[in-house]
Scaffold this active site. Structure first.
Site, PDB file in Angstrom:
ATOM      1  N   HIS A 156      -3.235   7.233   2.612  1.00  0.00           N
ATOM      2  CA  HIS A 156      -3.657   5.945   2.051  1.00  0.00           C
ATOM      3  C   HIS A 156      -5.033   5.605   2.602  1.00  0.00           C
ATOM      4  O   HIS A 156      -5.252   5.623   3.813  1.00  0.00           O
ATOM      5  CB  HIS A 156      -2.634   4.871   2.440  1.00  0.00           C
ATOM      6  CG  HIS A 156      -3.122   3.491   2.204  1.00  0.00           C
ATOM      7  ND1 HIS A 156      -3.727   3.118   1.034  1.00  0.00           N
ATOM      8  CD2 HIS A 156      -3.127   2.392   3.005  1.00  0.00           C
ATOM      9  CE1 HIS A 156      -4.081   1.850   1.115  1.00  0.00           C
ATOM     10  NE2 HIS A 156      -3.731   1.384   2.293  1.00  0.00           N
ATOM     11  N   ASN A 191     -10.178   0.181  -0.052  1.00  0.00           N
ATOM     12  CA  ASN A 191      -8.713   0.253   0.028  1.00  0.00           C
ATOM     13  C   ASN A 191      -8.153  -0.324  -1.277  1.00  0.00           C
ATOM     14  O   ASN A 191      -8.265  -1.523  -1.517  1.00  0.00           O
ATOM     15  CB  ASN A 191      -8.254  -0.560   1.239  1.00  0.00           C
ATOM     16  CG  ASN A 191      -6.740  -0.589   1.405  1.00  0.00           C
ATOM     17  OD1 ASN A 191      -5.993  -0.307   0.465  1.00  0.00           O
ATOM     18  ND2 ASN A 191      -6.285  -0.936   2.601  1.00  0.00           N
ATOM     19  N   CYS A 218       0.806  -1.224   0.000  1.00  0.00           N
ATOM     20  CA  CYS A 218       0.000   0.000   0.000  1.00  0.00           C
ATOM     21  C   CYS A 218       0.842   1.278   0.000  1.00  0.00           C
ATOM     22  O   CYS A 218       0.322   2.366  -0.248  1.00  0.00           O
ATOM     23  CB  CYS A 218      -0.955   0.009   1.192  1.00  0.00           C
ATOM     24  SG  CYS A 218      -2.076  -1.395   1.189  1.00  0.00           S
TER      25      CYS A 218
HETATM   26  O1  UT7 Z   1      -3.759  -1.217   3.448  1.00  0.00           O
HETATM   27  C1  UT7 Z   1      -2.691  -1.666   4.233  1.00  0.00           C
HETATM   28  C2  UT7 Z   1      -2.916  -1.318   5.612  1.00  0.00           C
HETATM   29  N1  UT7 Z   1      -4.141  -1.908   6.088  1.00  0.00           N
HETATM   30  C3  UT7 Z   1      -4.759  -1.360   7.099  1.00  0.00           C
HETATM   31  O2  UT7 Z   1      -4.347  -0.323   7.537  1.00  0.00           O
HETATM   32  C4  UT7 Z   1      -5.941  -2.068   7.693  1.00  0.00           C
HETATM   33  C5  UT7 Z   1      -5.856  -1.944   9.189  1.00  0.00           C
HETATM   34  N2  UT7 Z   1      -6.895  -2.626   9.934  1.00  0.00           N
HETATM   35  C6  UT7 Z   1      -8.196  -2.302   9.897  1.00  0.00           C
HETATM   36  O3  UT7 Z   1      -8.632  -1.446   9.159  1.00  0.00           O
HETATM   37  C7  UT7 Z   1      -9.087  -2.978  10.890  1.00  0.00           C
HETATM   38  O4  UT7 Z   1      -8.320  -3.672  11.834  1.00  0.00           O
HETATM   39  C8  UT7 Z   1     -10.105  -3.951  10.248  1.00  0.00           C
HETATM   40  C9  UT7 Z   1     -11.151  -3.155   9.458  1.00  0.00           C
HETATM   41  C10 UT7 Z   1      -9.384  -4.923   9.333  1.00  0.00           C
HETATM   42  C11 UT7 Z   1     -10.840  -4.741  11.314  1.00  0.00           C
HETATM   43  O5  UT7 Z   1     -11.480  -3.860  12.217  1.00  0.00           O
HETATM   44  P1  UT7 Z   1     -11.300  -4.025  13.785  1.00  0.00           P
HETATM   45  O6  UT7 Z   1     -12.139  -3.006  14.399  1.00  0.00           O
HETATM   46  O7  UT7 Z   1      -9.830  -4.004  14.082  1.00  0.00           O
HETATM   47  O8  UT7 Z   1     -11.933  -5.429  14.030  1.00  0.00           O
HETATM   48  P2  UT7 Z   1     -11.271  -6.740  14.669  1.00  0.00           P
HETATM   49  O9  UT7 Z   1     -10.301  -7.346  13.718  1.00  0.00           O
HETATM   50  O10 UT7 Z   1     -10.825  -6.464  16.053  1.00  0.00           O
HETATM   51  O11 UT7 Z   1     -12.527  -7.662  14.737  1.00  0.00           O
HETATM   52  C12 UT7 Z   1     -13.624  -7.385  15.610  1.00  0.00           C
HETATM   53  C13 UT7 Z   1     -14.695  -8.418  15.385  1.00  0.00           C
HETATM   54  C14 UT7 Z   1     -14.157  -9.844  15.431  1.00  0.00           C
HETATM   55  O12 UT7 Z   1     -15.116 -10.668  16.046  1.00  0.00           O
HETATM   56  P3  UT7 Z   1     -14.986 -11.057  17.611  1.00  0.00           P
HETATM   57  O13 UT7 Z   1     -13.666 -11.792  17.703  1.00  0.00           O
HETATM   58  O14 UT7 Z   1     -14.977  -9.744  18.346  1.00  0.00           O
HETATM   59  O15 UT7 Z   1     -16.175 -11.900  17.828  1.00  0.00           O
HETATM   60  C15 UT7 Z   1     -14.051 -10.224  13.967  1.00  0.00           C
HETATM   61  O16 UT7 Z   1     -14.164 -11.591  13.750  1.00  0.00           O
HETATM   62  O17 UT7 Z   1     -15.282  -8.244  14.099  1.00  0.00           O
HETATM   63  C16 UT7 Z   1     -15.252  -9.503  13.413  1.00  0.00           C
HETATM   64  N3  UT7 Z   1     -15.176  -9.223  11.970  1.00  0.00           N
HETATM   65  C17 UT7 Z   1     -16.261  -8.993  11.223  1.00  0.00           C
HETATM   66  N4  UT7 Z   1     -17.570  -8.966  11.529  1.00  0.00           N
HETATM   67  C18 UT7 Z   1     -18.427  -8.690  10.547  1.00  0.00           C
HETATM   68  C19 UT7 Z   1     -14.078  -9.145  11.198  1.00  0.00           C
HETATM   69  N5  UT7 Z   1     -14.431  -8.853   9.930  1.00  0.00           N
HETATM   70  C20 UT7 Z   1     -15.784  -8.764   9.935  1.00  0.00           C
HETATM   71  C21 UT7 Z   1     -16.731  -8.489   8.932  1.00  0.00           C
HETATM   72  N6  UT7 Z   1     -18.041  -8.440   9.282  1.00  0.00           N
HETATM   73  N7  UT7 Z   1     -16.397  -8.216   7.643  1.00  0.00           N
END
Ligand code: UT7
Length: 339
Positions: free
Chosen positions: A260, A290, A117
């Site tokens: 980004h 993204n 990215c």
């Molecule tokens: O481009 C290169 C750089 N990339 C980035 O900068 C991306 C950085 N990361 C992010 O943007 C975020 O971490 C994400 C959008 C990927 C995830 O968001 P988050 O708020 O960090 O969520 P999380 O990974 O802590 O997940 C929270 C919950 C989990 O469930 P439990 O364990 O709390 O039950 C995940 O399994 O959300 C769940 N989850 C989803 N639920 C519904 C993960 N993806 C989804 C989804 N829909 N698509």
């Protein structure tokens, strides 16, 4: 001593026509529009159709950037093509020579940059350094991606985030010191100890395509979102601050922060960390998601198209991605029409 400056003189972008809404993803993945919009800010992304490769998008964006710079695609238009991508048309050879050839640019230097990215900022840095060194007069710098081709169809987290697209700029040697469009500062960094946070485990020399065949899931893009989130905020804020300090710019002298487009929460946190009001952070991820290496030129094209970026505006670009890699670039906005 006379030093050559580098100016941005053209900007073009291209999105494949197929738009994928959050609702469309909810039909086949365990996710909701509410989760996607509240956690990421994304509502739609574009995915290339079957048979459409990164190079195809890059050619479209390249054409448009040349047109925006007042150049005809053909021999002599530019003497360098640098293409940033995570999704090259083939593992070998690079995609840039094919794009240069399809644009009819002649037997010029052309190569790919792999910085995920952050790729577009790395490509800007490489091309502008070649111009400053007198190795090129004009360069076409492209960020192009087809992440839809590397997403694991069962991974809800990556599917909702990533989109396809391409953006390109033309850089040119410039003699003046005060003309609009000049690149003013570049800062890049990396930390390979975080290589596993964003990776495609198989397909390279570490996990070959030969026997034993890699696990099917290892051929897909993977990301450890939570760890990446914190790193993205910290690294983009720090490298942006380094550039501001180097130029002696205060936060209120930055007209536009173009980060980004990873996640709306990340962009807001970076703006907050730099004391730049959120209204001056360009955001188009709601429409494109993204798009990795294409993210910054697509955001620039959007902001130029809606009249936000005006000639002379002070613009700060920043990115973070796999590698880990990151960077920031400052420039003044040129008097151009994006195509
Ligand atoms: O481009 C290169 C750089 N990339 C980035 O900068 C991306 C950085 N990361 C992010 O943007 C975020 O971490 C994400 C959008 C990927 C995830 O968001 P988050 O708020 O960090 O969520 P999380 O990974 O802590 O997940 C929270 C919950 C989990 O469930 P439990 O364990 O709390 O039950 C995940 O399994 O959300 C769940 N989850 C989803 N639920 C519904 C993960 N993806 C989804 C989804 N829909 N698509």
């Amino acid at each position: 001593m006379h030093t050559t400056s580098v100016a941005l003189v053209g900007l073009g972008s291209y999105l494949p026509p197929q738009r994928i809404s959050n609702e469309a993803l909810c039909e086949r993945l365990d996710t909701t529009d509410e989760w996607i919009t509240s956690r990421t800010g994304i509502r739609n992304r574009h995915w290339a159709g079957p048979g459409v490769a990164t190079g195809d998008l890059a050619v479209e964006a390249g054409h448009r950037a040349l047109k925006s710079a007042g150049l005809e695609a053909g021999p002599g238009a530019v003497d360098l093509v640098v293409l940033a991508t995570t999704t090259p048309d083939n593992p070998c050879p690079a995609t840039a020579p094919d794009v240069a050839s399809r644009l009819g640019l002649g037997p010029i230097a052309a190569y790919d940059i792999a910085a995920v990215c952050s790729g577009f900022l790395y490509a800007l840095a490489a091309a502008s350094a070649q111009i400053t060194a007198g190795q090129a007069q004009r360069a076409l710098v492209i960020g192009a991606e087809t992440y839809s081709t590397i997403l694991n169809p069962t991974d809800r987290t990556t599917n909702v985030i990533f989109g396809d697209g391409a953006g390109a700029v033309v850089l040119s040697a410039a003699s003046g010191q005060d003309e609009a469009g000049l690149l003013l500062a570049v800062e890049l960094g990396s930390d390979g100890s975080g290589r596993d946070l964003i990776t495609i485990p198989a397909g390279g020399s570490r996990q070959r395509a030969t026997t034993p065949a890699p696990d099917a899931d290892d051929r897909y893009f993977t990301m450890r979102g939570k760890q990446v989130f914190t790193q993205a905020v910290n690294r983009m804020t720090e490298s942006s601050q380094t550039v501001l300090d180097r130029l002696g710019w205060a936060a209120d002298q930055v007209d536009w922060l173009v980060g980004h487009q990873a996640n709306a929460r990340i962009l807001n946190a970076v703006a907050r960390g730099l004391s730049i009001p959120a209204e001056r952070a360009v955001m188009n991820l709601d429409r494109v998601g993204n798009t990795s290496a294409a993210s910054i030129p697509l955001a620039l094209a959007d902001a130029a198209g809606d009249g936000s970026l005006t000639p002379g505006a002070r613009v700060l670009l920043t990115a973070f991605g796999g590698g880990l890699t990151w960077g920031a670039v400052a420039l003044t906005w040129p008097d151009i029409v994006a195509a």
